[in-house]
Design an enzyme around this catalytic site. Sequence first.
Site, mmCIF file in Angstrom:
data_model
loop_
_atom_site.group_PDB
_atom_site.id
_atom_site.type_symbol
_atom_site.label_atom_id
_atom_site.label_comp_id
_atom_site.label_asym_id
_atom_site.label_seq_id
_atom_site.Cartn_x
_atom_site.Cartn_y
_atom_site.Cartn_z
ATOM 1 N N GLU A 415 38.748 44.469 -26.272
ATOM 2 C CA GLU A 415 39.354 43.764 -27.397
ATOM 3 C C GLU A 415 40.120 44.705 -28.325
ATOM 4 O O GLU A 415 39.848 44.821 -29.518
ATOM 5 C CB GLU A 415 38.271 42.999 -28.161
ATOM 6 C CG GLU A 415 37.734 41.845 -27.315
ATOM 7 C CD GLU A 415 36.619 41.067 -27.991
ATOM 8 O OE1 GLU A 415 36.643 39.830 -27.916
ATOM 9 O OE2 GLU A 415 35.727 41.692 -28.574
ATOM 10 N N GLU A 485 32.915 38.852 -19.540
ATOM 11 C CA GLU A 485 31.929 38.244 -20.427
ATOM 12 C C GLU A 485 31.949 36.748 -20.190
ATOM 13 O O GLU A 485 33.015 36.141 -20.147
ATOM 14 C CB GLU A 485 32.224 38.522 -21.907
ATOM 15 C CG GLU A 485 32.119 39.969 -22.324
ATOM 16 C CD GLU A 485 32.452 40.163 -23.808
ATOM 17 O OE1 GLU A 485 32.338 39.181 -24.576
ATOM 18 O OE2 GLU A 485 32.833 41.290 -24.175
#
Length: 953
Positions: A415, A485
């Site tokens: 991220e 994820e």
Amino acid sequence: MSFRNTTYVEDVSPGSGALPPRAWYASSDAKSLSLNGSWRFRLSPTADAEDDSFAAEGYDAEDWASVTVPGHWVLQGHGAFGAPIYTNHLYPFPVDPPYVPTDNPTGDHLRVFDLPEDWPGAGDAVLRFDGVESCARVWLNGTELGEFKGSRLPHEFAVGRLLRPGGNVLAVRVHQWSAGSYLEDQDQWWLPGIFRDVTLLHRPAGAVGDFFVHASYDHVTGEGTLRVESEVEGRVTVPALGIDVATGESVTVPVEPWSAEIPRLYDGELATLGERVPLRIGFRTVLLEDGLIKVNGKAILFKGVNRHEWHPEKGRALGLATMREDVLLMKRHNLNAVRTSHYPPHPAFLDLCDELGLWVIDECDLETHGFTEQDWRDNPVDDDRWTPALLDRAARMVERDKNHPSVVFWSLGNEAGTGRGLTAMAEWIHGRDPDRLVHYEGDWDCRNTDVYSRMYAFHDEVEKIGRGLDGGTHKRRELPFIQCEYAHAMGNGPGGLADYQELFERYDRLQGGFVWEWIDHGIKHPDLGYAYGGDFGEELHDGNFVCDGLIFPDRRPSPGLVEYKKVIEPVRIEGDGADGTVRVVNKYDFADLSALAFEWSYQVDGETVEAGALSVPALAPGESADVKLPEPPAHGRDGEAQWTVRALLAADTVWASKDHEVAWAQLPVTERIKPSVAASDRPTASERLICLGPASFDARTGALKTIGGVEVTAPRLDVWRAPTDNDDGAEWQSDTRYGLLWRKFGLHRMHHRLDAVELGESALTVRTRVAPAAWEIGLSTVYRWTSDGNRLKLTVSVTPEGDWTVPLPRLGIRFGLAEADAVRWFGGGPGEAYPDSQSASMLGRWHSTVDELQTPYVRPQENGARADVRWVELGGLRIEGDPEFWFTARRWTSEHLDAARHLTDLTPGDRVWVNLDHGQHGIGSQSCGPGPLPQYLLRAEPAEFSFVFSEVR
């Protein structure tokens, strides 16, 4: 010496003075000295509050406090050294890179040490820091060595010329905030300190420097090729393979390959003139071939988890025993992969992955998530000034961990948006190590990566990707897909795991995923049990979003981990119990079934009447076989019958003992006989009571008061549950945050209107309407009581009224018992289950206590339901259901559970509250992922269900 140089704190460079990164290893004969232990400690409020005089020889620090290294100072000193801060992605300081606040907690650390008597006088020495958050400046014996950033990465300094036999003074100044903090915005607690090992390493003349073990495997020939690049020339020996070659030379020999399922390691040694270093060599080849991730010629399926390092008292300062416990738990729950979110772990963890067998995505210590709040403007990964720091972090990860066969992917970070710096990292890694693949989730166009990776893609999108209908760039369409994820394991959940796994196994392109995440990051607290975000008075925090693991802070497996184990089990057992045939499918990628023993048992009404061994061939990966079960026992054919077939370890392994259960299945043989009660008794009324069979009711309201000698707080319709984290959903999601919608429509404060109490020839009928204030929606509810004189039957009929635009949390009845402790039931168990998380619920007879039925989620919420219950006994009552039902019992109401913020807020009342549910809403994983799939929504529809009550004698 007395000056205040702090410019380095806000310098975007990685630091100065440290040696180039190299492989991490333990020497066979070179001396080392651990500097872990008690250090003198002084905390200052700013980076420049104190000068550097503390680093000088002879400085008196007797009045300083003490801290333990490895450790975080905010977790020591009982609050005297500040407090932890939890944010998911928001920076807890103003975003103005590279600047940080003037208020910058700074910890000065001092350690005085003597060299051991046998410490060699010749040679050099290296001082090694394995992890310091977030910026450190180091002196030894008054001489400054340098400063560094990169919290979860190693840094070494040459110190041989500075050492003396006794009284060495090591001084380390650690700043909580630095320019490096902008690169470390991971979803975790901000915890400053020297939290990994500090070690002094002797480096004799001619010692091993850096080296790179290349050990490939040719699955066609069965041969492995070994070549060890070494900075210092030497020889490589592997006795078991007869290898004795010079460094840099290649040798090819027949070998057994390494895989996560069969982690074959060969002991070897690298010897130079000055040092011997043990090697643990695993031969394996990682390729991107035919659009798939292949190891040793076979496509693999990741059944993984994301793992932050965490201990509830020590934070990220983990010991070897804790790391081993993590890996053993993973192996025992059928996991085969771990993503080191979002930084390289302690190197000893990778040793364990090599030894015990786990595929590893090794992730760089890089995340700039907070820049999303300004649409990624000024993001360091797209600013050339920061590129040296990014490349330094990539190099320190790769060089440290390159000799681990378990590492099959390098990940650029997490991220951090996109930008030139990430491209530079990917190019450097591909050039340095072309034998592994590169991962980065944020690169959806796959410019820099070898895999299309996403997080929290919903089931329907994952299926489109599996079918190749997702579009994207030409390169992306040709790449395999993983969910780095998914299935956010926050609180009660995750739901939907089995549905994801079915997709992963159906489409070759889908090569599995990594559940978020391994452990709840609760901090042990004397008053709260476990603390989470906001419990330390943080200015900004993200609450209990830090508690989203498959294991609780004390490392007890949650129901989510038990569910995941079942969903990903490597042996599929299926078949038709009625015809006595079972099909066994080997779902391993590499291992056959020779390590497993199979057994059968035959149950009638939940009790085993006979059991035995089942002969199953040692199926190769992907193979299946139909196996005949024995004839059902002649004495066990009355009642609800089923086969249970288990796959167990046939012998002890390094990760579990003989008879450890790997997989299981249950195959129904005969159906359950539903309970029936002849409505032969007639209700009779007095001024205050209505009597029917063993029960008494309030004459005015028709409310049940007693069943025999058991006092009952009247059952009535209940639709409320304390919303789970997944019910409440994530703030960035919209119209399916059902927990919020339930509150909006008042389902937590339903009103019960009595319409009629009717005494018939064979039944007591109570008509009601259950509805929330302010809305016209409601549930017309009829309770019909009948009895045969000994047993009492309740039939509940529910008819929705109005326009119900939201599903129900639950649908059933709730009542109270004055006393209840021991619980017995025939149904799903031993743990909790919900509609989309009940794969691990095994039908049988179970026993517990009311307290043991509770699941201790760090933030209290709906929990503890047992599924598919036929009957339950507690508090002197036996309750049978038609159809099967969900059962929950607790010493507080759902309203009290809803109001609690920590487990310590829950105090037992004077009743045990029992829910018998006809339906439950699914769980999903909407705290960050998708909500329940449509088939798991509990829609407001007409329903009828019955319960039969009797006293237990």
